[in-house]
Design an enzyme around this catalytic site. Structure first.
Site: not given
Ligand code: SAH
Ligand code: SF4
Length: 383
Positions: A114, A127, A134, A138, A141, A189-190, A221, A243-245, A363
């Site tokens: 997508e 985006c 991926c 995480c 996600c 994806g990463e 990202s 993506s620190l979180h 996101c």
């Molecule tokens: N794989 C890469 C880029 C894609 S994700 C990465 O992880 O950075 C883009 C952003 O959306 C990342 O910061 C990811 O952590 C965040 N994200 C993933 N799932 C989410 C969710 N359910 N709610 C809010 N942000 C989310």
């Molecule tokens: Fe992959 Fe980014 Fe989702 Fe983590 S947040 S599973 S690295 S797409």
């Protein structure tokens, strides 16, 4: 052994299977020239033709050879014997009430990703996905729950931009205001686990004779693939988002499991050393707000401490739920309390407004619709 004898008749009936035509989309000028030489063109002519083809493909967005009127009729007729400039198929295009668009893009092998366009008044970000699914998992996600994973080719990455521009009517590359003024590698994806293809695709997108988008308008990202971060800054010079979180390894190990391999300390050192950042081009730290997990005032203060010495801004993302997710989004109060602490310490910390919620384009919600449909069909069948 009888079954090993080729079925000549069957092959004869499907001549298209014999001719594997190369798709030029995703090739650099050099690669196009080499492909032309392979197809019988003289070396010097190939170089010139490659420049013309590059212009038609990426500046004008031509999706067939007939439109390429500056190329001789003779060559235009010959090119389709060896090459295509086909786009992948759009299997679904949805538009949110807020104007956000989501494309479901299908590649010739049947795999889908997508892409999402988030429009602003006089600009907009696309985006883009870098992988089908991926490999990282995480826990918050949706993409991370996809079983099938493969890298996208450079062509498949660039095509997402081309398709979006087809839909939005943004050819040839405009000089001024653009609807797709920015690219964020934040789709499925990463990107740093598919670095070679992402780098090639972004170099094509940045080329001044084609789509011509500045590195300052591209953000990559990453969840923290530390060994690739420096290379990305050095070779591509794009903006970096991390993506620190979480602010402790214990919590981050659960939310972003790649943290077990590259813990927070190493990740932040790579950020300090990132060649393409400075006070004018700060690194974005993405922080998903999860109720009771990472959203306390103490977490906010620890975040401020960790970011010391890094040209940083913080992007607070309210958690976007998806069917089956195990987390709850932090309350508005908790989010604003967190934002205030970070902001008072001198870091810009906007709360990201969720766009395209009604079409599951926000996101972390991306997971190709057909995968979801297949999964729900399985559930129905098993019920
Ligand atoms: N794989 C890469 C880029 C894609 S994700 C990465 O992880 O950075 C883009 C952003 O959306 C990342 O910061 C990811 O952590 C965040 N994200 C993933 N799932 C989410 C969710 N359910 N709610 C809010 N942000 C989310
Ligand atoms: Fe992959 Fe980014 Fe989702 Fe983590 S947040 S599973 S690295 S797409």
């Amino acid at each position: 052994m009888e079954h090993l004898i080729p079925d000549v008749e069957a092959v004869d009936r499907q001549p298209e299977l014999l001719a594997i035509r190369k798709n030029l989309v995703g090739m650099t000028r050099k690669e196009i020239a080499a492909a032309l030489v392979e197809a019988g063109e003289a070396e010097k002519a190939a170089k010139m033709r490659a420049r013309q083809l590059f212009h038609w493909l990426y500046y004008r967005g031509a999706d067939n050879f007939d439109d390429m009127t500056s190329i001789s009729k003779e060559l235009r007729a010959k090119l389709p014997e060896h090459f295509t400039v086909d786009r992948p198929e759009i299997t679904n295009l949805q538009e949110s009430v807020d104007g956000t668009r989501k494309w479901l893009v299908k590649f010739p092998d049947g795999q889908e990703v997508e892409s999402v366009h988030i429009p602003e008044e006089d600009r907009g970000a696309l985006c883009v996905s870098s992988q089908v699914g991926c490999t990282l998992t995480c826990s918050f996600c949706h993409t991370g729950t996809m079983k099938l994973v493969r890298n996208l080719t450079a062509g498949e990455i660039v095509s997402q931009m081309m398709i979006a521009r087809d839909t939005l009517g943004e050819w040839p590359s405009p000089k001024g205001n653009r609807m797709i003024s920015n690219i964020v590698m934040m789709g499925m994806g990463e990107p740093l686990l598919n670095y070679e293809n992402v780098a090639k695709a972004l170099n094509i997108v940045m080329d001044g004779e084609g789509i011509s988008l500045s590195k300052r308008r591209i953000t990559l990202s990453t969840s923290g693939v530390v060994p690739k971060i420096h290379q990305c800054g050095e070779e591509l010079g794009v903006n970096l988002a991390i993506s620190l979180h979480a602010v402790t390894d214990d919590v981050r190990d659960i939310l972003v499991p790649i943290n077990k391999r590259y813990p927070i300390k190493e990740l932040l050192q790579a950020c300090r050393d990132y060649p393409a950042s400075n006070n004018a081009r700060r690194i974005t730290f993405e922080y998903v707000m999860l109720n009771g997990i990472n959203d306390s005032p103490a977490d906010a203060r620890e975040l401020v401490r960790l970011l010391k010495g890094i040209p940083a801004k913080v992007n607070l993302i309210p958690f976007n739920p998806w069917p089956g997710s195990n987390y709850i989004c932090s309350s508005n109060n908790a989010i604003h309390r967190f934002a205030k602490i970070v902001n008072d310490a001198g870091y810009s910390s906007p709360v990201r407004v969720s766009r395209g919620q009604d079409i599951m384009a926000a996101c972390g919600q991306l997971k190709s619709a057909s995968t979801k449909e297949r999964a729900s069909a399985r559930r129905t069948a098993n019920a």
